[in-house]
Write a protein that holds these residues in place. Structure first.
Motif, PDB file in Angstrom:
ATOM      1  N   GLY A   4     -65.329-105.733 -36.828  1.00  0.00           N
ATOM      2  CA  GLY A   4     -64.572-105.556 -35.587  1.00  0.00           C
ATOM      3  C   GLY A   4     -64.764-106.647 -34.546  1.00  0.00           C
ATOM      4  O   GLY A   4     -64.162-106.597 -33.471  1.00  0.00           O
ATOM      5  N   GLU A  11     -56.700-103.892 -44.485  1.00  0.00           N
ATOM      6  CA  GLU A  11     -57.234-105.127 -45.063  1.00  0.00           C
ATOM      7  C   GLU A  11     -58.018-104.803 -46.315  1.00  0.00           C
ATOM      8  O   GLU A  11     -58.317-103.636 -46.583  1.00  0.00           O
ATOM      9  N   GLU A  53     -50.783-107.575 -34.347  1.00  0.00           N
ATOM     10  CA  GLU A  53     -50.370-106.528 -35.265  1.00  0.00           C
ATOM     11  C   GLU A  53     -49.941-105.333 -34.444  1.00  0.00           C
ATOM     12  O   GLU A  53     -50.528-105.055 -33.393  1.00  0.00           O
ATOM     13  N   GLU A 104     -58.217 -92.964 -41.081  1.00  0.00           N
ATOM     14  CA  GLU A 104     -58.495 -94.234 -41.730  1.00  0.00           C
ATOM     15  C   GLU A 104     -59.130 -93.899 -43.076  1.00  0.00           C
ATOM     16  O   GLU A 104     -60.115 -93.160 -43.131  1.00  0.00           O
ATOM     17  N   VAL A 158     -51.282 -99.224 -34.712  1.00  0.00           N
ATOM     18  CA  VAL A 158     -50.931 -98.065 -35.539  1.00  0.00           C
ATOM     19  C   VAL A 158     -51.609 -96.822 -34.966  1.00  0.00           C
ATOM     20  O   VAL A 158     -52.822 -96.811 -34.780  1.00  0.00           O
TER      21      VAL A 158
END
Ligand code: ADP
Length: 384
Positions: free
Chosen positions: A157, A268, A180, A188, A183
């Motif tokens: 992070g 990712e 990006e 997650e 979201v």
């Protein structure tokens, strides 16, 4: 090839905790290992056969190290990929390949790869500098809020910031970056895919990252994820799509978002053992580290199923503590049922440094989750 109790040499770039846990398997199998790491106090030092101190980003250091091994792997993505390419060209087996690493090392290139292969991912745009990004915001090409990501050298992070106001922009470093879409995810998730040299593929169960409601930090990795079978199947399908496109060798950890509409998006990937798979040491038939070794040596892959539910809690350095580390109350958590601490061997703690993790196993995931909360409340990583 005979790897066991032989002259075969496995090289590992990076000597951190992931490398140390890989070495549990090479010790078990009696496979000779040599490790390269910049730190003389790397956690791997105690478990490899040979240790070399050196810069992982330096071409000559990596090349010269790689020339002396039969198979080369890495436990960190920040390594000199040109050296890996040259070694591969000269016949050293490098797994995962230089090509795989090149695709994922830069987050911008990684996202373009998803786009090219029609893998679902959040919309994004790439900028060569902060000025270019500012220009985009001023001209309404980019709208706030968004997630800013440095395309290179971020980890845990550090290269990610949510930009909610114009002011937030001024605190960003001037580096190549990506914007990006933010979201609004429900969950997650992560799926680990193992693929050996011959192309045999196995997936681990879907895991869930549970967040602290205020701190917005992952607190628990939970296996199995508490989601419907339908979502599990979708998550595995997307992870396999990435694996198929990448044709990687070894472990591939695919981090995913489950959106409010139950879409699955790829965040990712990491082509190596991953934090989201640490639970597997205690909970799975074959843990992710053994699986990585099996995959890169083209051995049959092991069973990825779980024996029990597993929850992982990261042990990170407490705020306000820097110096010689003490694991306060470690004896108390070891009295709890199904609890195993892993201590990485870093002598010095500092705020948020990953110092170890704790696994909690139980037949029942809800019971494990309760113990995990107790563990989290009890243990503290502080300085003397
Ligand atoms: P790192 O490589 O440092 O792990 P990630 O890209 O995984 O960085 O981002 C770190 C965290 O930031 C993620 O686990 C997620 O919680 C959050 N995050 C990343 N991208 C987005 C996004 N597009 N929308 C919302 N949250 C995000």
């Amino acid at each position: 090839m005979n790897y066991f109790s032989s002259n075969f040499k496995l090289g590992i770039l990076g000597g951190g905790q992931l490398g140390k846990m890989l070495l549990y398997t090479t010790r078990k199998f009696d496979i000779y290992t040599t490790v390269l790491d910049p730190s003389a106090e790397a956690p791997c030092k105690i478990a490899c056969n040979e240790f070399h101190e050196g810069d992982l980003m330096d071409f000559d250091t990596v090349y010269n190290f790689g020339k002396n091994v039969d198979v080369l792997t890495f436990e960190i993505e920040h390594v000199n990929v040109d050296a890996l390419q040259k070694l591969e060209d000269e016949g050293v087996q490098v797994y995962p390949s230089a090509k795989t690493l090149r695709t994922i090392q830069n987050k911008g290139i990684q996202k373009l790869f998803y786009q090219k292969h029609e893998i679902p991912t959040a919309p994004f745009s790439i900028y060569m500098s902060l000025e270019e990004l500012m220009h985009g915001v001023q001209n309404d090409v980019i709208s706030i809020p968004f997630v800013w990501k440095s395309t290179q050298f971020g980890y845990d992070g550090t290269g990610v910031k949510v930009v909610r106001t114009l002011d937030d922009l001024h605190n960003l470093p001037n580096v190549e970056c990506m914007c990006e879409e933010l979201v609004n995810f429900k969950n997650e998730l992560a799926v680990i895919v193992a693929r050996n040299v011959s192309g045999e593929i196995k997936t681990y169960p879907v895991v869930e990252m549970e967040f602290h409601p205020e701190a917005n930090q992952v607190e628990y990795v939970i296996c199995p994820a508490r989601i419907s079978e339908d979502i599990q199947a979708k998550a595995k399908k997307v992870a396999l799509q990435v694996s198929e496109a990448l044709q990687h060798t070894g472990i591939l950890a695919v981090e995913l978002f489950q959106t409010q509409n139950d879409e699955i998006l790829v965040n990712e990937v990491a082509p190596r053992p991953h934090n989201s798979g640490h639970y597997s040491i205690e909970a799975s038939y074959t843990d992710q580290f053994e699986q990585h070794i099996r995959a890169i040596l083209n051995l049959p892959l092991g069973n990825t199923a779980s024996k029990v539910a597993g929850i992982m809690v990261n042990l990170v350095g407490a705020e306000g503590h820097t110096g010689d580390v003490v694991y306060e109350n470690i004896e108390k958590i070891m009295q709890m049922e199904g609890v195993t601490p892993h201590i990485y061997g870093k002598k010095q703690t500092r705020p948020f440094r990953k110092m170890g993790h704790v696994t909690i196993v139980n037949e029942d995931v809800a019971a494990a989750r309760k113990v995990a909360a107790e563990v989290k409340k009890t243990i503290n990583v502080i300085s003397k």
